[in-house]
Design a protein around this motif. Sequence first.
Motif, PDB file in Angstrom:
ATOM      1  N   PRO A 286       0.823  -1.207   0.000  1.00 47.27           N
ATOM      2  CA  PRO A 286       0.000   0.000   0.000  1.00 47.27           C
ATOM      3  C   PRO A 286       0.859   1.260   0.000  1.00 47.27           C
ATOM      4  N   PHE A 287       0.251   2.361  -0.358  1.00 52.54           N
ATOM      5  CA  PHE A 287       0.945   3.646  -0.331  1.00 52.54           C
ATOM      6  C   PHE A 287       0.890   4.249   1.065  1.00 52.54           C
ATOM      7  N   ILE A 288       1.913   4.985   1.415  1.00 56.25           N
ATOM      8  CA  ILE A 288       1.978   5.717   2.687  1.00 56.25           C
ATOM      9  C   ILE A 288       2.067   7.203   2.352  1.00 56.25           C
ATOM     10  N   GLY A 289       1.012   7.942   2.706  1.00 57.33           N
ATOM     11  CA  GLY A 289       0.947   9.360   2.357  1.00 57.33           C
ATOM     12  C   GLY A 289       0.167   9.570   1.073  1.00 57.33           C
ATOM     13  N   ASP A 290      -0.195  10.821   0.815  1.00 56.27           N
ATOM     14  CA  ASP A 290      -1.052  11.131  -0.330  1.00 56.27           C
ATOM     15  C   ASP A 290      -0.403  12.047  -1.352  1.00 56.27           C
ATOM     16  N   ASN A 291       0.616  12.791  -0.954  1.00 57.58           N
ATOM     17  CA  ASN A 291       1.199  13.790  -1.850  1.00 57.58           C
ATOM     18  C   ASN A 291       2.284  13.142  -2.717  1.00 57.58           C
ATOM     19  N   ASP A 292       1.904  12.714  -3.915  1.00 57.31           N
ATOM     20  CA  ASP A 292       2.835  12.020  -4.806  1.00 57.31           C
ATOM     21  C   ASP A 292       3.642  13.049  -5.596  1.00 57.31           C
ATOM     22  N   ARG A 293       4.488  13.766  -4.908  1.00 59.89           N
ATOM     23  CA  ARG A 293       5.286  14.822  -5.545  1.00 59.89           C
ATOM     24  C   ARG A 293       6.695  14.323  -5.847  1.00 59.89           C
ATOM     25  N   ASN A 294       7.395  15.093  -6.678  1.00 61.05           N
ATOM     26  CA  ASN A 294       8.773  14.752  -7.013  1.00 61.05           C
ATOM     27  C   ASN A 294       9.696  15.126  -5.860  1.00 61.05           C
ATOM     28  N   LEU A 295      10.610  14.217  -5.536  1.00 63.66           N
ATOM     29  CA  LEU A 295      11.556  14.449  -4.458  1.00 63.66           C
ATOM     30  C   LEU A 295      12.835  15.087  -5.004  1.00 63.66           C
ATOM     31  N   THR A 296      13.501  15.874  -4.176  1.00 59.36           N
ATOM     32  CA  THR A 296      14.689  16.606  -4.599  1.00 59.36           C
ATOM     33  C   THR A 296      15.871  16.267  -3.691  1.00 59.36           C
ATOM     34  N   THR A 297      17.041  16.745  -4.073  1.00 58.51           N
ATOM     35  CA  THR A 297      18.226  16.579  -3.239  1.00 58.51           C
ATOM     36  C   THR A 297      18.036  17.281  -1.897  1.00 58.51           C
ATOM     37  N   ALA A 298      17.331  18.406  -1.900  1.00 62.36           N
ATOM     38  CA  ALA A 298      17.046  19.114  -0.650  1.00 62.36           C
ATOM     39  C   ALA A 298      16.216  18.246   0.293  1.00 62.36           C
ATOM     40  N   ASP A 299      15.278  17.472  -0.257  1.00 61.27           N
ATOM     41  CA  ASP A 299      14.492  16.547   0.564  1.00 61.27           C
ATOM     42  C   ASP A 299      15.392  15.485   1.176  1.00 61.27           C
ATOM     43  N   MET A 300      16.333  14.985   0.375  1.00 63.48           N
ATOM     44  CA  MET A 300      17.262  13.982   0.884  1.00 63.48           C
ATOM     45  C   MET A 300      18.101  14.548   2.022  1.00 63.48           C
ATOM     46  N   GLU A 301      18.607  15.749   1.863  1.00 57.16           N
ATOM     47  CA  GLU A 301      19.429  16.357   2.910  1.00 57.16           C
ATOM     48  C   GLU A 301      18.612  16.620   4.179  1.00 57.16           C
ATOM     49  N   LYS A 302      17.363  16.983   4.014  1.00 53.09           N
ATOM     50  CA  LYS A 302      16.489  17.162   5.170  1.00 53.09           C
ATOM     51  C   LYS A 302      16.271  15.833   5.881  1.00 53.09           C
ATOM     52  N   ALA A 303      16.035  14.790   5.114  1.00 52.46           N
ATOM     53  CA  ALA A 303      15.859  13.455   5.702  1.00 52.46           C
ATOM     54  C   ALA A 303      17.117  13.010   6.440  1.00 52.46           C
ATOM     55  N   VAL A 304      18.274  13.305   5.874  1.00 47.54           N
ATOM     56  CA  VAL A 304      19.548  12.948   6.518  1.00 47.54           C
ATOM     57  C   VAL A 304      19.692  13.688   7.844  1.00 47.54           C
ATOM     58  N   ARG A 305      19.340  14.968   7.871  1.00 44.54           N
ATOM     59  CA  ARG A 305      19.435  15.738   9.123  1.00 44.54           C
ATOM     60  C   ARG A 305      18.516  15.168  10.189  1.00 44.54           C
ATOM     61  N   ILE A 306      17.309  14.793   9.785  1.00 37.16           N
ATOM     62  CA  ILE A 306      16.363  14.197  10.732  1.00 37.16           C
ATOM     63  C   ILE A 306      16.927  12.891  11.292  1.00 37.16           C
ATOM     64  N   CYS A 307      17.473  12.066  10.415  1.00 37.75           N
ATOM     65  CA  CYS A 307      18.004  10.774  10.855  1.00 37.75           C
ATOM     66  C   CYS A 307      19.233  10.947  11.738  1.00 37.75           C
ATOM     67  N   ARG A 308      20.104  11.873  11.391  1.00 42.00           N
ATOM     68  CA  ARG A 308      21.292  12.124  12.202  1.00 42.00           C
ATOM     69  C   ARG A 308      20.907  12.597  13.601  1.00 42.00           C
ATOM     70  N   THR A 309      19.965  13.517  13.670  1.00 42.69           N
ATOM     71  CA  THR A 309      19.551  14.054  14.964  1.00 42.69           C
ATOM     72  C   THR A 309      18.834  12.990  15.787  1.00 42.69           C
ATOM     73  N   THR A 310      18.002  12.189  15.135  1.00 40.50           N
ATOM     74  CA  THR A 310      17.327  11.085  15.818  1.00 40.50           C
ATOM     75  C   THR A 310      18.340  10.108  16.391  1.00 40.50           C
ATOM     76  N   GLU A 311      19.356   9.794  15.609  1.00 39.61           N
ATOM     77  CA  GLU A 311      20.429   8.908  16.056  1.00 39.61           C
ATOM     78  C   GLU A 311      21.110   9.475  17.302  1.00 39.61           C
ATOM     79  N   THR A 312      21.429  10.762  17.271  1.00 38.89           N
ATOM     80  CA  THR A 312      22.101  11.397  18.411  1.00 38.89           C
ATOM     81  C   THR A 312      21.232  11.344  19.658  1.00 38.89           C
ATOM     82  N   VAL A 313      19.953  11.621  19.491  1.00 37.24           N
ATOM     83  CA  VAL A 313      19.034  11.586  20.629  1.00 37.24           C
ATOM     84  C   VAL A 313      18.964  10.180  21.211  1.00 37.24           C
ATOM     85  N   MET A 314      18.906   9.154  20.362  1.00 40.03           N
ATOM     86  CA  MET A 314      18.844   7.777  20.852  1.00 40.03           C
ATOM     87  C   MET A 314      20.114   7.389  21.577  1.00 40.03           C
ATOM     88  N   VAL A 315      21.268   7.851  21.101  1.00 40.31           N
ATOM     89  CA  VAL A 315      22.527   7.577  21.788  1.00 40.31           C
ATOM     90  C   VAL A 315      22.528   8.232  23.169  1.00 40.31           C
TER      91      VAL A 315
END
Length: 328
Positions: A286-315
């Motif tokens: 199934p699909f997750i979410g409704d906005n089927d928009r094009n993803l950009t490098t900026a989206d990737m960098e934002k996702a990386v920042r979220i994951c890095r910060t989440t990792e730090t918080v878990m540590v």
Amino acid sequence: MFFNCIDTLSRQFPLPLLILTSICPLLVGWILDRLLGDPENLPHPIVWFGRIIAFGERHFNKGRFRIGKGALLAFSLIIIVFLLTALLLYVAQTISIFFLLILQTILIFYCLAGTTLIREVRNVFIALDVSLEEGRKQVARIVGRDTSQLTEEEVKKAALETLAESLNDGVVAPLFWLCILNVPGMMAYKMVNTLDSMIGYCTQRYRKFGTFAARIDDVANYIPARITALLMVIVARRPKLLRFVAHNGCKHASPNSGYPESALAGILDCRFGGGHIYFNEYIDKPFIGDNDRNLTTADMEKAVRICRTTETVMVIISLLFFFIRAVV
């Protein structure tokens, strides 16, 4: 002489030793992962896990009683890894506290995969700037689906879906099991996760043989996956997304992967999911979410920042857990 000093201090000051042997290996192991990732020129226990699983699958995934044989293989490997790790740590402790610290640090370093994951996802977007074919080849390194026919957007989504899912598998869940069962539990979890990634697919070849591996992975990741999604939403400062995660997380074929994926889909306001080909079989998702928009490098960098910060918080949470456990 240096080893003797550590051993003498350990006998005189047991509480500082307890803190030292629990906090320092985690902190140093995490820092090493941040700096180095998985060095390709060094032996890696997860690679050994994969070779052992592949050997067992080739020899036992045939004939009758495939469910039982698959369960026996998975259960045996998980228990062996746990007991062998515990034995190695015990032997290291009898030699010197210093050796115990070194061994714990190395094993924790090998169990964390945050930096390598982010490096691979970034490389997918870099490869796409060269050509679609290069992007397909690069994303094939980190996903199990057939990438030969993916569009550019599907390649990007596959990379970011894997980023969210592997934030749990490669960081949060290993740290969770480190807190619960110490380093042996962390290593056993990595065997569980490796088993699932190799034989836990609902395809004709693995449907029976990998049933136990898939179910034990579901159990091992049930709490960590939800912690991952919660931390991602907190880090993004989007508490309203919790309702979105609760609604969409359960849509995924996996009882766990949908939660971190839906958290990232909500943060990026995009759509993940959809069916793909795995081992020459089409698996509908199934699909997750409704906005089927094009993803950009900026989206990737934002996702990386979220994951890095989440990792730090878990540590930080894990370090506080070990400190409190040592003091109480």
